[in-house]
Write a protein that holds these residues in place. Structure first.
Motif, PDB file in Angstrom:
ATOM      1  N   ILE A  15      35.254  30.645  52.339  1.00  0.00           N
ATOM      2  CA  ILE A  15      36.506  30.431  51.607  1.00  0.00           C
ATOM      3  C   ILE A  15      36.213  30.399  50.114  1.00  0.00           C
ATOM      4  O   ILE A  15      36.906  31.055  49.318  1.00  0.00           O
ATOM      5  N   ASN A  16      35.184  29.660  49.719  1.00  0.00           N
ATOM      6  CA  ASN A  16      34.832  29.582  48.294  1.00  0.00           C
ATOM      7  C   ASN A  16      34.401  30.936  47.745  1.00  0.00           C
ATOM      8  O   ASN A  16      34.779  31.314  46.633  1.00  0.00           O
ATOM      9  N   ARG A  17      33.615  31.674  48.517  1.00  0.00           N
ATOM     10  CA  ARG A  17      33.187  33.008  48.073  1.00  0.00           C
ATOM     11  C   ARG A  17      34.390  33.925  47.896  1.00  0.00           C
ATOM     12  O   ARG A  17      34.496  34.668  46.916  1.00  0.00           O
ATOM     13  N   ASN A  18      35.338  33.835  48.808  1.00  0.00           N
ATOM     14  CA  ASN A  18      36.529  34.676  48.721  1.00  0.00           C
ATOM     15  C   ASN A  18      37.443  34.254  47.578  1.00  0.00           C
ATOM     16  O   ASN A  18      38.133  35.090  46.998  1.00  0.00           O
ATOM     17  N   ARG A  19      37.462  32.976  47.241  1.00  0.00           N
ATOM     18  CA  ARG A  19      38.232  32.541  46.066  1.00  0.00           C
ATOM     19  C   ARG A  19      37.671  33.168  44.794  1.00  0.00           C
ATOM     20  O   ARG A  19      38.429  33.550  43.905  1.00  0.00           O
ATOM     21  N   GLU A  20      36.350  33.268  44.714  1.00  0.00           N
ATOM     22  CA  GLU A  20      35.721  33.937  43.573  1.00  0.00           C
ATOM     23  C   GLU A  20      36.087  35.420  43.563  1.00  0.00           C
ATOM     24  O   GLU A  20      36.388  35.983  42.513  1.00  0.00           O
ATOM     25  N   LEU A  21      36.033  36.050  44.728  1.00  0.00           N
ATOM     26  CA  LEU A  21      36.432  37.460  44.836  1.00  0.00           C
ATOM     27  C   LEU A  21      37.890  37.645  44.425  1.00  0.00           C
ATOM     28  O   LEU A  21      38.227  38.604  43.718  1.00  0.00           O
ATOM     29  N   LEU A  22      38.746  36.739  44.880  1.00  0.00           N
ATOM     30  CA  LEU A  22      40.162  36.815  44.560  1.00  0.00           C
ATOM     31  C   LEU A  22      40.358  36.794  43.057  1.00  0.00           C
ATOM     32  O   LEU A  22      41.140  37.581  42.514  1.00  0.00           O
ATOM     33  N   HIS A  23      39.635  35.916  42.389  1.00  0.00           N
ATOM     34  CA  HIS A  23      39.732  35.833  40.933  1.00  0.00           C
ATOM     35  C   HIS A  23      39.344  37.171  40.288  1.00  0.00           C
ATOM     36  O   HIS A  23      40.018  37.649  39.368  1.00  0.00           O
ATOM     37  N   MET A  24      38.287  37.799  40.793  1.00  0.00           N
ATOM     38  CA  MET A  24      37.853  39.091  40.252  1.00  0.00           C
ATOM     39  C   MET A  24      38.913  40.168  40.491  1.00  0.00           C
ATOM     40  O   MET A  24      39.212  40.963  39.604  1.00  0.00           O
ATOM     41  N   TYR A  25      39.476  40.187  41.684  1.00  0.00           N
ATOM     42  CA  TYR A  25      40.519  41.171  41.991  1.00  0.00           C
ATOM     43  C   TYR A  25      41.744  40.963  41.104  1.00  0.00           C
ATOM     44  O   TYR A  25      42.361  41.928  40.659  1.00  0.00           O
ATOM     45  N   GLU A  26      42.099  39.716  40.854  1.00  0.00           N
ATOM     46  CA  GLU A  26      43.266  39.436  40.002  1.00  0.00           C
ATOM     47  C   GLU A  26      43.010  39.839  38.560  1.00  0.00           C
ATOM     48  O   GLU A  26      43.934  40.260  37.864  1.00  0.00           O
ATOM     49  N   GLU A  27      41.763  39.739  38.108  1.00  0.00           N
ATOM     50  CA  GLU A  27      41.427  40.150  36.742  1.00  0.00           C
ATOM     51  C   GLU A  27      41.515  41.665  36.555  1.00  0.00           C
ATOM     52  O   GLU A  27      41.725  42.135  35.442  1.00  0.00           O
ATOM     53  N   ILE A  28      41.331  42.404  37.628  1.00  0.00           N
ATOM     54  CA  ILE A  28      41.387  43.865  37.545  1.00  0.00           C
ATOM     55  C   ILE A  28      42.781  44.321  37.116  1.00  0.00           C
ATOM     56  O   ILE A  28      42.944  45.330  36.460  1.00  0.00           O
ATOM     57  N   GLY A  29      43.783  43.556  37.478  1.00  0.00           N
ATOM     58  CA  GLY A  29      45.162  43.918  37.157  1.00  0.00           C
ATOM     59  C   GLY A  29      45.813  44.629  38.331  1.00  0.00           C
ATOM     60  O   GLY A  29      45.486  44.359  39.485  1.00  0.00           O
ATOM     61  N   PRO A  30      46.712  45.555  38.045  1.00  0.00           N
ATOM     62  CA  PRO A  30      47.460  46.233  39.108  1.00  0.00           C
ATOM     63  C   PRO A  30      46.575  46.908  40.155  1.00  0.00           C
ATOM     64  O   PRO A  30      46.943  46.973  41.324  1.00  0.00           O
ATOM     65  N   ALA A  31      45.411  47.372  39.770  1.00  0.00           N
ATOM     66  CA  ALA A  31      44.518  48.051  40.707  1.00  0.00           C
ATOM     67  C   ALA A  31      43.969  47.087  41.768  1.00  0.00           C
ATOM     68  O   ALA A  31      43.585  47.506  42.852  1.00  0.00           O
ATOM     69  N   GLY A  32      43.959  45.785  41.480  1.00  0.00           N
ATOM     70  CA  GLY A  32      43.403  44.825  42.407  1.00  0.00           C
ATOM     71  C   GLY A  32      44.419  44.094  43.258  1.00  0.00           C
ATOM     72  O   GLY A  32      44.059  43.270  44.103  1.00  0.00           O
ATOM     73  N   VAL A  33      45.709  44.401  43.063  1.00  0.00           N
ATOM     74  CA  VAL A  33      46.772  43.667  43.753  1.00  0.00           C
ATOM     75  C   VAL A  33      46.664  43.799  45.264  1.00  0.00           C
ATOM     76  O   VAL A  33      46.793  42.798  45.991  1.00  0.00           O
ATOM     77  N   PHE A  34      46.422  44.984  45.756  1.00  0.00           N
ATOM     78  CA  PHE A  34      46.378  45.215  47.196  1.00  0.00           C
ATOM     79  C   PHE A  34      45.226  44.425  47.838  1.00  0.00           C
ATOM     80  O   PHE A  34      45.415  43.736  48.845  1.00  0.00           O
ATOM     81  N   GLY A  35      44.041  44.503  47.242  1.00  0.00           N
ATOM     82  CA  GLY A  35      42.900  43.758  47.763  1.00  0.00           C
ATOM     83  C   GLY A  35      43.115  42.260  47.685  1.00  0.00           C
ATOM     84  O   GLY A  35      42.770  41.521  48.606  1.00  0.00           O
ATOM     85  N   ALA A  36      43.686  41.801  46.578  1.00  0.00           N
ATOM     86  CA  ALA A  36      43.958  40.372  46.391  1.00  0.00           C
ATOM     87  C   ALA A  36      44.905  39.856  47.465  1.00  0.00           C
ATOM     88  O   ALA A  36      44.742  38.729  47.949  1.00  0.00           O
TER      89      ALA A  36
END
Length: 69
Positions: A15-36
C-alpha cells in the motif's frame, strides 16, 4: 537471509509503495490519470479488505498491488 513476511505487513508495505507510485503518476499530469485511477482503486480495495478482515480479499489486493509499476 531475510525474515518471512506475513500477509498484513506485506500488504501494508505494498500500500505504501503504491501511494508513492500514485504520487508519481499524479505529477505526470493528464498522461498519468489513467494509471493513477487503477492505483487508487487497488489501494482502496486493500484498505477495505483490511477493515473487513477479509483474508481472501487481502491476498487478492496484495497481488494487484504487487503488479503496479
Amino acid at each position: 537471509m531475510s525474515q518471512p513476511e506475513n500477509l498484513m505487513s506485506g500488504l501494508l508495505r505494498e500500500i505504501n509503495r503504491n501511494r508513492e507510485l500514485l504520487h508519481m503518476y499524479e505529477e505526470i499530469g493528464p498522461a498519468g490519470v489513467f494509471g493513477a485511477m487503477f492505483i487508487k482503486r487497488n489501494i482502496n480495495d486493500a484498505e477495505k479488505a483490511i477493515a473487513e478482515n477479509d483474508v481472501v480479499a487481502m491476498v487478492r489486493a496484495f497481488k494487484e498491488l504487487q503488479e503496479s509499476k
